[in-house]
Design a protein around this motif. Structure first.
Motif, short mmCIF file in Angstrom:
data_model
loop_
_atom_site.label_atom_id
_atom_site.label_comp_id
_atom_site.label_asym_id
_atom_site.label_seq_id
_atom_site.Cartn_x
_atom_site.Cartn_y
_atom_site.Cartn_z
N UNK A 83 2.04 -3.77 -45.24
CA UNK A 83 1.28 -2.52 -45.25
C UNK A 83 2.01 -1.44 -44.46
N UNK A 84 2.52 -1.80 -43.27
CA UNK A 84 3.30 -0.85 -42.48
C UNK A 84 4.53 -0.37 -43.25
N UNK A 85 5.22 -1.34 -43.83
CA UNK A 85 6.46 -1.02 -44.53
C UNK A 85 6.22 -0.07 -45.71
N UNK A 86 5.27 -0.41 -46.55
CA UNK A 86 5.03 0.38 -47.76
C UNK A 86 4.46 1.76 -47.46
N UNK A 87 3.87 1.93 -46.29
CA UNK A 87 3.33 3.23 -45.93
C UNK A 87 4.30 4.08 -45.10
N UNK A 88 5.42 3.48 -44.67
CA UNK A 88 6.32 4.22 -43.79
C UNK A 88 7.76 4.34 -44.29
N UNK A 89 8.17 3.48 -45.21
CA UNK A 89 9.57 3.49 -45.62
C UNK A 89 9.90 4.82 -46.32
N UNK A 90 11.15 5.27 -46.18
CA UNK A 90 11.58 6.56 -46.73
C UNK A 90 12.05 6.37 -48.17
N UNK A 91 11.54 7.21 -49.07
CA UNK A 91 11.90 7.12 -50.48
C UNK A 91 12.68 8.32 -50.99
#
Length: 672
Positions: A171-179
């Motif tokens: 959840x942290x990753x998918x809401x914070x990673x840069x795209x």
């Protein structure tokens, strides 16, 4: 030469030392992980996004015109994230995510071996970071490469796996990673690239987003659509290899058919957003959550406004345009020829002399003081405290009426009216109608010698169009959070009445006459228009402001250094730009007659084809202030009715000539 016995002894010592060092290292690692676990913030703290606030700005039709700040979309809980998005990201970034303790020994060993093989080439240890390691790097560390940073990353990853669940880490990753494109998190990326929330992501869309993490700038759909499609195909292949999708699902995922959200415009509309968005500090109190800002800007009108200014501004000049709807909604705003070249907003910031456009306040003060459009006045030489205004023609017309004096912008009459009603009263009228810059009360103020802003002047004309009810320009209609929570909505205020209805009707009469027969002739668009020109000394500034069918538009042109511009007059390029824009702006609106009608020949109300599709027709041969040029004054033909005739040459304006131009029956006119 060492004996076999001694070799065994040394081998044993090395093994013991290795075991001791390894055990000590393991103890140190355990201690480091325990300490790191205790220092980790709570999960709720990690969810906060302190890096900036996303603001998406929408046009009146709902389309996104600009996204500002690092884009942090709505935070999605794990149960709100589509499974295809989770599967795509795990497959392509960390396929053993559910089985390792935060660090993938297999991946780390493989990456280390590759690094040994490539030693001396300068290549770094790559491909070994798990999703958990990426989370720790994004939140606690940076992307600079060093052995020490890599060790800290491993320790923090192991600590996170001990403190948080796999679902929480994802959840942290998918809401914070840069795209890429300023978008952090899948919701921001989905809104940016596809125009909808991440909760509705399809399999091909999820594959495109998952493929961006490796190289956001290289695989961005908006930068290189083909590269994004190719990378998404790799993601689908990996997902099938890992068994999270079937062959049929792979084949059904048509990546090339995915519709991308159009890139928002980045040129002239930014003049509007630069003016409107600072108002958010007053309208809402929400410093962290992403905001959806819905505005009044009409993209069709904005394009027409940009084209009108760029195609009509004289060479070497700048131009500005503001269009306001009847309730104050700003529908178009152009602050210069090109935002990229100059982002200085001449529509809202520049202060310039308005010239005769300021006579709006002079004549409203006169009408409020008891004058009517038919009141007789005398155009003759006048001196006020040593100041002697002159008409641009150098001639005087004798007895005329207020309507005619305004239509042809006769300076001596304006000076007389200013002296009669009081210069302070005129200044008060200007302030009443929204002029925010200082207004001097010298006699010459009646000719527009005080600096004003285009937006303020347009606001004043809009208040006249609204029959004397105050208009306050606004650009934001409502503001919500990303999940739809309403923070602000605009409410129209109709409580402030600036002038009596009969004063508004009278000044509208004068403004309509100025367009139909006077200096604003070039602003005709085939339906009733009321407006006024303005030209300053030495042709430094040209203005036209007017309204029709509920839209009020102000145009200014001139040089930023205030130098003279040959041929720049309010009745020429600014009026032509006004007409060019307004034909588009009111095309789908019903024709509205003004409350006070001027009885005019049909040819003066309806321009010919040339006026519709090219420049305005020639009309009466008058100068910028409406004074007839020396020689004959031919009139345009009526609709198929033949020649209207030509007045005799005259060296002065007389009432007979004016009545002829206005199409009036002299016998029906009331005596002066």
């Amino acid at each position: 030469m060492a004996t076999p016995g001694k070799a065994k002894i040394w081998l044993a010592r090395i093994l013991k030392t290795g075991l001791f060092v390894g055990f000590s290292g393991l103890i140190a690692l355990v201690v480091a992980v325990v300490v790191a676990m205790q220092s980790l913030p709570s999960y709720e703290s990690l969810k906060s996004s302190p890096n900036g606030q996303m603001i998406r700005v929408h046009a009146a039709d709902g389309s996104v015109i600009v996204s500002l700040g690092p884009s942090f979309g709505r935070w999605l809980g794990f149960d709100q994230i589509p499974q295809v998005m989770v599967d795509a990201m795990v497959s392509v970034e960390d396929k053993r995510f559910y089985h390792h303790p935060g660090v993938d020994p297999i991946g780390l060993t493989r990456a280390t071996w590759i690094a040994i093989q490539n030693r001396g080439t300068g290549k770094r240890l790559q491909g070994a970071s798990t999703i958990t390691q990426q989370v720790t790097r994004n939140i606690f560390l940076n992307n600079s490469y060093s052995v020490g940073r890599k060790v800290r990353e491993i320790v923090l990853a192991l600590a996170m796996e001990r403190k948080f669940s796999k679902q929480q880490i994802l959840e942290l990753y998918l809401n914070k990673v840069y795209f890429g494109g300023g978008a952090y998190g899948i919701d921001a990326a989905s809104r940016k690239f596809f125009g909808h929330p991440a909760t509705t992501l399809s399999l091909p869309e999820a594959a495109i987003i998952a493929g961006l993490v490796k190289a956001p700038s290289s695989y961005s759909p908006t930068a290189d659509a083909q590269a994004a499609i190719g990378r998404a195909g790799v993601v689908l292949d990996v997902m099938e290899e890992n068994g999270v999708i079937s062959s049929a699902q792979h084949d059904a995922a048509k990546i090339a058919d995915v519709k991308l959200a159009p890139e928002p415009p980045q040129n002239s509309v930014r003049y509007f957003t630069d003016w409107a968005l600072p108002q958010l500090d007053v309208l809402v109190d929400e410093p962290n959550e992403p905001l959806e800002v819905y505005t009044t800007i009409d993209l069709n009108m904005q394009r027409a406004a940009t084209a009108a200014i760029q195609s009509n501004a004289p060479r070497g000049t700048q131009g500005a345009l503001v269009a306001i709807d009847r309730d104050g909604a700003v529908r178009a705003m152009v602050g210069g020829l090109d935002y990229v070249t100059s982002n200085y907003n001449r529509a809202t910031k520049a202060v310039r002399q308005p010239g005769s456009a300021f006579k709006l306040f002079v004549y409203m003060a006169a009408l409020e003081g008891g004058y009517t459009p038919e009141t007789a006045v005398v155009d003759e030489p006048v001196e006020i405290d040593g100041w002697s205004p002159r008409n641009s023609s150098g001639r005087y017309s004798g007895q005329i009426d207020i309507r005619t004096a305004f239509a042809y912008s006769i300076n001596t009459v304006a000076a007389k009216l200013g002296q009669e009603v009081g210069f302070a009263s005129i200044a008060d009228m200007g302030r009443r109608f929204g002029i925010t810059t200082p207004i001097n009360t010298h006699p010459s103020m009646v000719l527009g010698t005080s600096d004003v802003r285009l937006l303020d002047m347009t606001r004043a004309f809009a208040s006249v169009a609204r029959k004397g009810i105050a208009v306050t320009p606004y650009g934001i209609t409502r503001v919500t959070t990303a999940d739809g929570r309403l923070l602000y909505t605009h409410e129209d205020d109709t409580s402030r009445v600036l002038i009596a209805p009969w004063v508004a009707a009278g000044i509208t009469d004068l403004l309509q006459t100025a367009v139909n027969t006077g200096t604003g002739h070039a602003a005709q668009i085939g339906r009733p228009v009321a407006g006024k020109t303005g030209t300053t000394s030495s042709n430094k500034d040209g203005w036209f402001l007017g309204f029709s069918s509920g839209i009020t538009t102000g145009v200014w042109m001139g040089r930023d250094d205030a130098r003279a511009v040959g041929g720049l007059q309010g009745g020429r390029a600014p009026a032509q730009a006004f007409a060019s824009f307004m034909r588009v702006a009111v095309a789908k609106r019903p024709v509205e007659q003004f409350e006070t009608q001027v009885t005019l020949p049909e040819w003066q109300l309806e321009p010919d084809n040339e006026a519709y599709f090219g420049g305005p027709d020639d009309g009466p041969q008058v100068d910028e202030d409406g004074n007839p040029l020396d020689g004959a004054v031919p009139l345009p033909e009526a609709d198929g009715a033949g020649d209207q005739g030509e007045p005799e040459p005259s060296g002065r304006i007389d009432q007979q000539w004016i009545d002829n131009v206005l199409g009036r029956d002299r016998q029906r006119r009331p005596p002066p």
